[in-house]
Design a protein around this motif. Structure first.
Motif, PDB file in Angstrom:
ATOM      1  N   ALA A   8       0.713  -0.727  -0.267  1.00 26.39           N
ATOM      2  CA  ALA A   8       0.427   0.080   0.128  1.00 26.39           C
ATOM      3  C   ALA A   8       1.171   1.083  -0.281  1.00 26.39           C
ATOM      4  O   ALA A   8       0.727   2.486   0.045  1.00 26.39           O
ATOM      5  CB  ALA A   8      -0.771  -0.298   1.275  1.00 26.39           C
ATOM      6  N   LEU A   9       1.885   1.524   0.785  1.00 21.92           N
ATOM      7  CA  LEU A   9       2.891   2.234   0.728  1.00 21.92           C
ATOM      8  C   LEU A   9       3.499   2.635  -0.550  1.00 21.92           C
ATOM      9  O   LEU A   9       3.599   3.985  -1.202  1.00 21.92           O
ATOM     10  CB  LEU A   9       3.964   1.663   1.731  1.00 21.92           C
ATOM     11  CG  LEU A   9       4.885   3.056   2.002  1.00 21.92           C
ATOM     12  CD1 LEU A   9       4.383   4.787   2.611  1.00 21.92           C
ATOM     13  CD2 LEU A   9       5.980   2.718   3.180  1.00 21.92           C
ATOM     14  N   ALA A  10       3.782   1.097  -0.935  1.00 22.56           N
ATOM     15  CA  ALA A  10       4.956   1.632  -2.661  1.00 22.56           C
ATOM     16  C   ALA A  10       3.345   2.221  -3.243  1.00 22.56           C
ATOM     17  O   ALA A  10       3.691   3.148  -4.284  1.00 22.56           O
ATOM     18  CB  ALA A  10       4.598   0.236  -3.107  1.00 22.56           C
ATOM     19  N   LEU A  11       2.435   1.652  -3.770  1.00 27.84           N
ATOM     20  CA  LEU A  11       1.107   2.122  -4.697  1.00 27.84           C
ATOM     21  C   LEU A  11       1.022   4.043  -4.072  1.00 27.84           C
ATOM     22  O   LEU A  11       0.834   4.443  -5.418  1.00 27.84           O
ATOM     23  CB  LEU A  11      -0.306   1.095  -4.301  1.00 27.84           C
ATOM     24  CG  LEU A  11      -1.316   2.029  -5.391  1.00 27.84           C
ATOM     25  CD1 LEU A  11      -0.681   2.089  -6.626  1.00 27.84           C
ATOM     26  CD2 LEU A  11      -2.377   0.976  -4.811  1.00 27.84           C
ATOM     27  N   GLY A  12       0.611   3.686  -3.434  1.00 25.50           N
ATOM     28  CA  GLY A  12       0.232   5.431  -2.623  1.00 25.50           C
ATOM     29  C   GLY A  12       1.768   6.223  -3.259  1.00 25.50           C
ATOM     30  O   GLY A  12       1.402   7.743  -3.790  1.00 25.50           O
ATOM     31  N   ARG A  13       2.773   5.692  -3.087  1.00 31.53           N
ATOM     32  CA  ARG A  13       3.975   6.572  -3.406  1.00 31.53           C
ATOM     33  C   ARG A  13       3.732   6.553  -4.945  1.00 31.53           C
ATOM     34  O   ARG A  13       4.226   8.488  -5.431  1.00 31.53           O
ATOM     35  CB  ARG A  13       5.106   5.853  -3.104  1.00 31.53           C
ATOM     36  CG  ARG A  13       6.816   7.203  -3.218  1.00 31.53           C
ATOM     37  CD  ARG A  13       7.745   6.328  -2.293  1.00 31.53           C
ATOM     38  NE  ARG A  13       8.785   6.949  -3.512  1.00 31.53           N
ATOM     39  CZ  ARG A  13      10.472   5.873  -3.101  1.00 31.53           C
ATOM     40  NH1 ARG A  13      10.202   5.218  -1.592  1.00 31.53           N
ATOM     41  NH2 ARG A  13      10.965   6.871  -3.273  1.00 31.53           N
ATOM     42  N   LEU A  14       3.707   5.364  -5.348  1.00 33.07           N
ATOM     43  CA  LEU A  14       4.094   5.935  -6.908  1.00 33.07           C
ATOM     44  C   LEU A  14       2.144   6.592  -7.412  1.00 33.07           C
ATOM     45  O   LEU A  14       2.673   6.750  -8.903  1.00 33.07           O
ATOM     46  CB  LEU A  14       4.089   4.562  -7.555  1.00 33.07           C
ATOM     47  CG  LEU A  14       5.613   3.517  -7.172  1.00 33.07           C
ATOM     48  CD1 LEU A  14       5.237   1.887  -7.315  1.00 33.07           C
ATOM     49  CD2 LEU A  14       6.461   4.042  -8.244  1.00 33.07           C
ATOM     50  N   LEU A  15       1.471   6.332  -7.381  1.00 33.97           N
ATOM     51  CA  LEU A  15       0.419   7.072  -7.425  1.00 33.97           C
ATOM     52  C   LEU A  15       0.546   8.900  -7.854  1.00 33.97           C
ATOM     53  O   LEU A  15       0.310   9.072  -8.830  1.00 33.97           O
ATOM     54  CB  LEU A  15      -1.231   6.969  -6.778  1.00 33.97           C
ATOM     55  CG  LEU A  15      -1.887   5.449  -6.900  1.00 33.97           C
ATOM     56  CD1 LEU A  15      -2.731   5.012  -5.561  1.00 33.97           C
ATOM     57  CD2 LEU A  15      -2.327   5.505  -8.400  1.00 33.97           C
ATOM     58  N   ALA A  16       0.754   9.520  -6.265  1.00 36.00           N
ATOM     59  CA  ALA A  16       1.653  10.955  -6.995  1.00 36.00           C
ATOM     60  C   ALA A  16       2.601  11.003  -6.883  1.00 36.00           C
ATOM     61  O   ALA A  16       1.964  11.574  -7.927  1.00 36.00           O
ATOM     62  CB  ALA A  16       1.924  10.546  -4.641  1.00 36.00           C
ATOM     63  N   GLY A  17       3.660  10.130  -7.052  1.00 29.80           N
ATOM     64  CA  GLY A  17       4.638   9.907  -8.169  1.00 29.80           C
ATOM     65  C   GLY A  17       4.301  10.302 -10.008  1.00 29.80           C
ATOM     66  O   GLY A  17       4.266  10.868 -10.886  1.00 29.80           O
ATOM     67  N   SER A  18       3.140   9.059 -10.291  1.00 31.06           N
ATOM     68  CA  SER A  18       2.924   9.762 -11.604  1.00 31.06           C
ATOM     69  C   SER A  18       2.388  10.957 -12.038  1.00 31.06           C
ATOM     70  O   SER A  18       1.785  11.425 -12.853  1.00 31.06           O
ATOM     71  CB  SER A  18       1.737   8.173 -11.593  1.00 31.06           C
ATOM     72  OG  SER A  18       2.733   6.881 -11.207  1.00 31.06           O
ATOM     73  N   ALA A  19       0.675  11.397 -10.971  1.00 33.66           N
ATOM     74  CA  ALA A  19       0.676  12.545 -11.508  1.00 33.66           C
ATOM     75  C   ALA A  19       0.965  13.595 -11.335  1.00 33.66           C
ATOM     76  O   ALA A  19       0.776  13.914 -11.655  1.00 33.66           O
ATOM     77  CB  ALA A  19      -0.799  12.627  -9.465  1.00 33.66           C
TER      78      ALA A  19
END
Length: 300
Positions: free
Chosen positions: A44-55
């Protein structure tokens, strides 16, 4: 004798500045992860980080009107996206829950050594003696920092293996990314690699939604910070510098991170380092200075 400043010198300085931004932000990530990991599982931490970065990266791509990368860059982007943005982040988050910080630091710092070896073999970068000597000194410093921070904590076999997976996927991801930078910009390679990593972590979406609903605001803000700065910004400056030097030299530069983490933990978390830890940090910095030194041919 006065030396003329050339265009190459200006490029070198920009690349070194970009590498400096990367290691500073990656060091800060350890402090942010330590706080956020109490409320978010590794995936979950990895996905949240990557979603913010992707945005953030997606918006920058639109503003700059950069289209998709050329087809020739896609294999490297896919490889780095799955291995580095995806597997590495999950394995590292998970491994740090199973072992103490010192053990994690020692195992993960095998990564730059693997980058130099793989870069010399697969990318035909060779094995410059100065680079190898500097990496040996820095790795010794990382081991000293690791032992000094371990505090006799218990290290599970699973945790050590997860940290080893993180080191291997980090190294393999960098070696995949380097050829892609011959065909696409640093922003394209970073953004689309982040998109690929996000897609790979989508199975953790349910965890992220449920845990974000109960996590305190500071923990959620740490996840956003990880995505915007240590991911979107730092991975882009990394790619910019990597396009202008060898994978081995860039890997060696990341040995500055343990020394910075010690100082940041001291300043932000009040964790006063011992003399043994400080000595290890000095060794890390000395090794980077040796490995980044100019030989006869110069270079970044």
């Amino acid at each position: 004798m006065t030396r003329t400043v050339t265009a190459r010198d200006h490029v070198d300085r920009r690349a070194l500045a970009a590498a400096g931004v990367t290691v500073l932000l990656w060091a800060s990530a350890f402090v942010a992860i330590r706080s956020a990991a109490r409320h978010f599982d590794p995936g979950a931490l990895a996905l949240g980080r990557l979603l913010a970065g992707s945005a953030v990266l997606g918006v920058i791509l639109l503003v700059r009107r950069e289209g998709p990368p050329p087809r020739a860059a896609l294999p490297g982007i896919l490889g780095s996206g799955i291995l580095w943005f995806g597997l590495y982040m999950v394995a590292l988050n998970w491994g740090e829950q199973e072992v103490d910080a010192g053990t994690a630091a020692m195992v993960v710092n095998i990564g730059p050594v693997l980058i130099a070896l793989l870069g010399g073999w697969l990318l035909k970068e060779g094995f410059p003696p100065r680079l190898m000597a500097g990496m040996a000194v820095s790795f010794a410093g990382a081991v000293v920092v690791g032992f000094s921070m371990s505090g006799g904590g218990h290290a599970s076999v699973a945790g050590v293996l997860l940290c080893l997976v993180a080191a291997v996927t980090y190294a393999a991801g960098v070696v995949c990314q380097k050829p892609a930078l011959r065909h696409a910009s640093a922003l394209q390679v970073t953004a689309y690699g982040c998109f690929v990593g996000t897609a790979a972590c989508l199975p953790f979406a349910g965890q992220l939604v449920s845990q974000a609903a109960t996590a305190p605001l500071p923990a959620t803000l740490n996840v956003v910070y990880l995505g915007v700065f240590p991911t979107a910004l730092a991975f882009t400056t990394w790619a910019y510098a990597l396009a202008r030097t060898t994978a081995g030299k860039m890997g060696a530069t990341t040995y500055v991170v343990p020394a910075l983490v010690v100082l940041m933990s001291w300043a932000v978390l009040g964790e006063v380092p011992g003399w043994f830890t400080l000595a290890g940090g000095v060794l890390c910095l000395a090794g980077v200075a040796v490995s980044r030194g100019r030989g006869r041919a110069g270079g970044v």
